[in-house]
Design an enzyme around this catalytic site. Structure first.
Site, PDB file in Angstrom:
ATOM      1  N   TYR A   1      -9.902   3.781  -4.879  1.00 62.42           N
ATOM      2  CA  TYR A   1     -10.457   4.872  -5.090  1.00 62.42           C
ATOM      3  C   TYR A   1     -11.824   4.429  -6.005  1.00 62.42           C
ATOM      4  CZ  TYR A   1      -6.877   7.684  -2.970  1.00 62.42           C
ATOM      5  OH  TYR A   1      -5.975   8.161  -2.080  1.00 62.42           O
TER       6      TYR A   1
ATOM      7  N   HIS B   1      -0.855   1.429   0.549  1.00 55.83           N
ATOM      8  CA  HIS B   1      -1.648   2.548   1.155  1.00 55.83           C
ATOM      9  C   HIS B   1      -1.818   2.876   2.606  1.00 55.83           C
ATOM     10  CE1 HIS B   1      -5.752   4.636  -0.560  1.00 55.83           C
ATOM     11  NE2 HIS B   1      -5.203   5.398   0.364  1.00 55.83           N
TER      12      HIS B   1
END
Ligand SMILES: NC(=O)c1ccc[n+]([C@@H]2O[C@H](COP(=O)([O-])OP(=O)(O)OC[C@H]3O[C@@H](n4cnc5c(N)ncnc54)[C@H](OP(=O)(O)O)[C@@H]3O)[C@@H](O)[C@H]2O)c1
Length: 269
Positions: free
Chosen positions: A56, A117
């Site tokens: 991110y 992820h």
């Protein structure tokens, strides 16, 4: 607030997502001020579970979370921080290095929950879990989980993890039922694994519908709140909506206090 409990863990049903905090794929300094304000609002309002990932804003989201926690002098133990290792870093040494870098950016000693992820083509889960198990043994990570895994990969992960897999983080919302259709929700509920619903309001592209709107009107709530309440009324489902807007951040958290009736749940389902 509603909670999910395990023998050694209690987690609030609603946490705060941070995709776009600090930028999207790369840091965007123009977003710092609005990102810091959103994080401050979330912590002030009482969010304790913060979800982030190394990719991110290429790690900048983690840096901003660390900055706000220090600045507001929030007790580390009162928080539950989730981060994720990206699919390009799933080899043994890479996982260890990625976790160390995450802790450095957060300026924290441990991550509460560390997730894979996304699965990647050619990944060797044995190798990845050897590293993840070491991180738990070394006290750098408290709990392990996965994200975007189907039932087959979830079962493999359970077999390789030396501690329980506590979550599979997947897209789930009123309009996205793909992980219901592929059996993941049912498997999680039957095996004491949390399904963490991401993009619970479809990344802001949320479509209103008459059922949602009439339930929202009857309960003096917003349709967004009803959509979130529908998720967290479900056993073993938690969620992590994201917003830059303080009133949205507040209303999303308060959605946990809405108790939908069986009839309303049926209509929404
Ligand atoms: N594991 C994964 O692969 C994965 C993938 C995607 C996301 N995630 C995680 O899940 C979190 C949530 O998902 P998301 O960010 O994709 O989407 P989301 O939470 O469904 O949607 C965020 C968007 O919805 C708007 N919004 C939020 N609450 C609102 C409300 N009450 N009223 C009106 N608009 C509202 C926000 O705009 P405003 O700022 O204007 O409120 C923002 O643009 C992420 O931040 C991230 O932490 C994980």
């Amino acid at each position: 607030m509603k909670y999910e409990t395990f023998p050694n863990l209690t987690l609030p049903k609603i946490g705060f997502g941070t995709w776009k905090i600090g930028g999207e794929s790369f840091p965007n300094p123009k977003m710092d001020s609005v990102s810091l304000s959103a994080l401050r609002s979330a912590l002030e309002l009482g969010y304790t579970h913060i979800d982030t990932a190394e990719n991110y804003a290429n790690g900048h989201s983690e840096e901003l979370i660390g900055q706000v926690v220090r600045e507001m002098r929030v007790q580390r133990e009162s928080l539950f921080i989730t981060s994720k290792v990206e699919p390009e870093h799933l080899k043994y040494e890479q996982v260890l290095k990625a976790c160390q870098a995450c802790l450095r950016r957060l300026q924290m000693d441990y991550i509460d929950l560390y997730l894979i992820h996304w699965p990647s083509v050619g990944m060797k889960l044995e190798d990845t879990f050897r590293a993840l198990n070491k991180l738990v043994k070394d006290g750098k990570v408290k709990h392990l989980g996965v994200s975007n895994f189907d039932v087959k990969l979830l079962k493999q992960s359970q077999a390789l993890s030396e501690t329980p897999i506590i979550t599979n983080q997947v897209p789930y919302s009123i309009s996205n039922r793909s992980y219901v259709k592929n059996g993941v929700l049912e498997y999680c509920q039957q095996n004491n694994i949390l399904l963490t619903a991401y993009s619970p309001v479809d990344q802001g592209r949320f479509r209103l519908n008459p059922t949602l709107e009439s339930i929202a009107k009857a309960r003096s709530a917003t349709s967004y709140q009803i959509a979130i309440a529908w998720l967290v009324m479900q056993p073993r489902v938690i969620t992590i909506p994201m917003s830059f807007n303080p009133s949205h951040i507040k209303e999303n958290l308060e959605a946990a206090d809405i108790l939908l009736s069986d009839e309303e749940m049926k209509q929404l389902s």
